[in-house]
Scaffold this active site. Structure first.
Site, PDB file in Angstrom:
ATOM      1  N   ASP A  61       3.861 100.111  72.582  1.00 10.90           N
ATOM      2  CA  ASP A  61       3.691  99.118  72.386  1.00 10.90           C
ATOM      3  C   ASP A  61       4.837  98.696  70.970  1.00 10.90           C
ATOM      4  O   ASP A  61       4.875  98.361  69.664  1.00 10.90           O
ATOM      5  CB  ASP A  61       2.048  99.111  70.865  1.00 10.90           C
ATOM      6  CG  ASP A  61       1.803  97.630  70.879  1.00 10.90           C
ATOM      7  OD1 ASP A  61       2.543  96.222  71.051  1.00 10.90           O
ATOM      8  OD2 ASP A  61       0.853  97.316  70.304  1.00 10.90           O
ATOM      9  N   LYS A  63       6.550  95.234  71.146  1.00  7.53           N
ATOM     10  CA  LYS A  63       6.329  93.423  71.807  1.00  7.53           C
ATOM     11  C   LYS A  63       7.844  92.719  71.591  1.00  7.53           C
ATOM     12  O   LYS A  63       7.710  92.709  70.465  1.00  7.53           O
ATOM     13  CB  LYS A  63       5.459  93.308  70.499  1.00  7.53           C
ATOM     14  CG  LYS A  63       3.791  94.141  70.185  1.00  7.53           C
ATOM     15  CD  LYS A  63       2.907  93.022  69.180  1.00  7.53           C
ATOM     16  CE  LYS A  63       1.995  93.370  69.081  1.00  7.53           C
ATOM     17  NZ  LYS A  63       1.478  94.834  68.891  1.00  7.53           N
ATOM     18  N   ILE A  67      16.539  87.010  73.120  1.00  8.57           N
ATOM     19  CA  ILE A  67      17.107  86.977  74.197  1.00  8.57           C
ATOM     20  C   ILE A  67      17.243  86.985  75.640  1.00  8.57           C
ATOM     21  O   ILE A  67      16.803  88.172  75.400  1.00  8.57           O
ATOM     22  CB  ILE A  67      18.581  86.135  73.241  1.00  8.57           C
ATOM     23  CG1 ILE A  67      19.409  87.552  73.706  1.00  8.57           C
ATOM     24  CG2 ILE A  67      18.934  85.699  72.235  1.00  8.57           C
ATOM     25  CD1 ILE A  67      20.639  87.096  73.284  1.00  8.57           C
ATOM     26  N   PRO A  68      17.029  87.032  76.550  1.00  8.62           N
ATOM     27  CA  PRO A  68      16.780  87.370  77.870  1.00  8.62           C
ATOM     28  C   PRO A  68      17.541  88.744  78.219  1.00  8.62           C
ATOM     29  O   PRO A  68      16.711  89.322  78.190  1.00  8.62           O
ATOM     30  CB  PRO A  68      17.050  86.390  78.823  1.00  8.62           C
ATOM     31  CG  PRO A  68      16.588  85.153  78.479  1.00  8.62           C
ATOM     32  CD  PRO A  68      17.127  85.068  76.783  1.00  8.62           C
ATOM     33  N   THR A  70      19.093  90.641  75.781  1.00 15.00           N
ATOM     34  CA  THR A  70      18.663  91.788  74.800  1.00 15.00           C
ATOM     35  C   THR A  70      17.485  92.446  74.367  1.00 15.00           C
ATOM     36  O   THR A  70      17.248  93.742  74.862  1.00 15.00           O
ATOM     37  CB  THR A  70      18.952  90.964  73.121  1.00 15.00           C
ATOM     38  OG1 THR A  70      20.372  90.934  73.291  1.00 15.00           O
ATOM     39  CG2 THR A  70      18.494  92.557  71.951  1.00 15.00           C
ATOM     40  N   THR A 125      -4.347  88.497  68.804  1.00 15.03           N
ATOM     41  CA  THR A 125      -5.814  88.267  68.198  1.00 15.03           C
ATOM     42  C   THR A 125      -6.530  88.552  66.771  1.00 15.03           C
ATOM     43  O   THR A 125      -7.427  87.784  66.414  1.00 15.03           O
ATOM     44  CB  THR A 125      -6.886  89.751  68.582  1.00 15.03           C
ATOM     45  OG1 THR A 125      -5.873  90.850  68.511  1.00 15.03           O
ATOM     46  CG2 THR A 125      -6.977  89.721  70.477  1.00 15.03           C
ATOM     47  N   GLN A 194      -9.091  91.369  62.708  1.00 13.32           N
ATOM     48  CA  GLN A 194      -8.985  90.707  64.202  1.00 13.32           C
ATOM     49  C   GLN A 194      -9.977  89.492  63.651  1.00 13.32           C
ATOM     50  O   GLN A 194     -11.254  89.125  63.179  1.00 13.32           O
ATOM     51  CB  GLN A 194      -9.606  91.834  64.220  1.00 13.32           C
ATOM     52  CG  GLN A 194      -8.324  92.508  64.890  1.00 13.32           C
ATOM     53  CD  GLN A 194      -7.484  92.891  65.503  1.00 13.32           C
ATOM     54  OE1 GLN A 194      -7.577  91.492  65.880  1.00 13.32           O
ATOM     55  NE2 GLN A 194      -6.861  93.526  66.615  1.00 13.32           N
ATOM     56  N   GLY A 214      -8.413 100.632  67.134  1.00 20.09           N
ATOM     57  CA  GLY A 214      -7.759 101.595  66.661  1.00 20.09           C
ATOM     58  C   GLY A 214      -8.238 101.842  65.385  1.00 20.09           C
ATOM     59  O   GLY A 214      -9.756 102.570  65.795  1.00 20.09           O
TER      60      GLY A 214
HETATM   61  O1  C5P Z   1      -6.911  98.602  64.263  1.00 22.52           O
HETATM   62  P1  C5P Z   1      -7.659  97.784  65.457  1.00 22.52           P
HETATM   63  O2  C5P Z   1      -8.924  98.475  66.504  1.00 22.52           O
HETATM   64  O3  C5P Z   1      -7.246  96.787  64.568  1.00 22.52           O
HETATM   65  O4  C5P Z   1      -6.165  97.920  65.977  1.00 22.52           O
HETATM   66  C1  C5P Z   1      -5.189  97.070  67.165  1.00 22.52           C
HETATM   67  C2  C5P Z   1      -4.065  97.460  67.936  1.00 22.52           C
HETATM   68  O5  C5P Z   1      -4.321  96.420  68.750  1.00 22.52           O
HETATM   69  C3  C5P Z   1      -3.636  97.523  67.057  1.00 22.52           C
HETATM   70  O6  C5P Z   1      -2.476  98.291  66.452  1.00 22.52           O
HETATM   71  C4  C5P Z   1      -2.649  96.295  67.133  1.00 22.52           C
HETATM   72  O7  C5P Z   1      -1.087  96.137  66.245  1.00 22.52           O
HETATM   73  C5  C5P Z   1      -2.752  96.140  68.417  1.00 22.52           C
HETATM   74  N1  C5P Z   1      -2.776  94.510  69.215  1.00 22.52           N
HETATM   75  C6  C5P Z   1      -3.186  93.628  68.330  1.00 22.52           C
HETATM   76  N2  C5P Z   1      -3.472  92.080  69.159  1.00 22.52           N
HETATM   77  C7  C5P Z   1      -2.542  92.254  69.815  1.00 22.52           C
HETATM   78  C8  C5P Z   1      -1.936  93.254  70.511  1.00 22.52           C
HETATM   79  C9  C5P Z   1      -2.004  94.397  69.959  1.00 22.52           C
HETATM   80  O8  C5P Z   1      -4.301  94.158  67.534  1.00 22.52           O
HETATM   81  N3  C5P Z   1      -2.332  90.631  70.924  1.00 22.52           N
END
Ligand code: C5P
Length: 244
Positions: A61, A63, A67-68, A70, A125, A194, A214
């Site tokens: 992950d 992310k 630029i395209p 890179t 999220t 979250q 997580g």
């Molecule tokens: O601890 P938790 O359950 O919140 O972890 C969620 C994981 O998902 C984290 O590693 C976070 O970086 C990742 N994530 C996220 N939302 C996104 C993409 C990835 O929470 N849209």
């Protein structure tokens, strides 16, 4: 189809491989782990290799958003790390995603490896409607399905999105497009930072392909029990999804 154990991805958000390794050892039933920026950098990429050696699947992950050209070159390198899923930000736009998808496909063919799924992050999220307004983005109900559609047209395999947006994405992208959902919280755990959350059972019932969890597991007093409980909730959600 009731394969909850293949659909749970545990996020290893740790500052070193030994810390992460301890958690992996506590979770023998978990097959899929997410390595994010913190662990990837702290372990200088080692975490992915070690997880693969332990027979685990990896969602890398990182992310990408640049630029395209890179992002395409970085995606080539990501494709070679041994992960099953890699990702870019949909906010990088059509050309960036198209070039990344082509680069990953080419690189996998050249190296004769299984092509990892390339998925796009839609709207994080951790952002709610107020946060989105502040940074000039439209409402999630409009932005997320539109960005998901763009990712599909650009040749990506799926998206990362809140479970609250699964149905909208299915409508705009069809049944085969992969949906990976963080922002999942069992009813018995803290939501933390979250904001757009649903439970593991709800996410499965609504059609998520994978959920990323997580802290409800890694910070639980008994991580293995938490993981098993979550898998059980996922199984029940999947049974509801596939019941006539
Ligand atoms: O601890 P938790 O359950 O919140 O972890 C969620 C994981 O998902 C984290 O590693 C976070 O970086 C990742 N994530 C996220 N939302 C996104 C993409 C990835 O929470 N849209």
């Amino acid at each position: 189809m009731n394969d909850a154990e293949n659909r749970l991805i545990v996020a290893l958000d740790y500052p070193s491989w030994p810390d992460a390794e301890k958690m992996v050892g506590l979770l023998p039933e978990v097959k899929f782990f997410k390595v994010g920026l913190e662990l990837y950098l702290a372990s200088r990429g080692e975490a992915v290799r070690r997880l693969r050696e332990a027979g685990k699947e990896v969602f890398l992950d990182l992310k990408f958003h640049d630029i395209p050209h890179t992002v395409a070159q970085a995606s080539r390198q990501a494709a070679l790390q041994g992960a099953s899923i890699i990702n870019v930000h949909a906010a990088g736009g059509r050309e960036m995603m198209t070039k990344a998808a082509q680069a990953v496909k080419e690189q996998a063919e050249k190296a004769r490896i299984q092509k990892p799924l390339l998925v796009a992050i839609t709207v994080l999220t951790s952002l709610n409607e107020e946060d989105l307004e502040e940074i000039g983005l439209g409402r999630t109900e409009k932005t997320v399905p539109a960005w998901a559609r763009l990712a599909l047209e650009a040749g990506l395999d799926g998206v990362v999105a809140s479970p609250q947006e699964i149905q909208l994405i299915r409508k705009s992208c069809g049944p085969d497009f992969k949906i990976i959902c963080p922002g999942v919280r069992p009813a018995w755990s803290d939501t933390g930072d979250q904001k757009r959350v649903l439970t593991p059972g709800e996410a499965m019932e609504l059609g998520a392909d994978f959920i990323v969890v997580g802290r409800p597991i890694t910070r639980a007093e008994k991580p293995r029990e938490a993981a098993l409980r979550i898998m059980d909730e996922m199984k029940k959600g999947l049974a509801r999804r596939y019941s006539p």
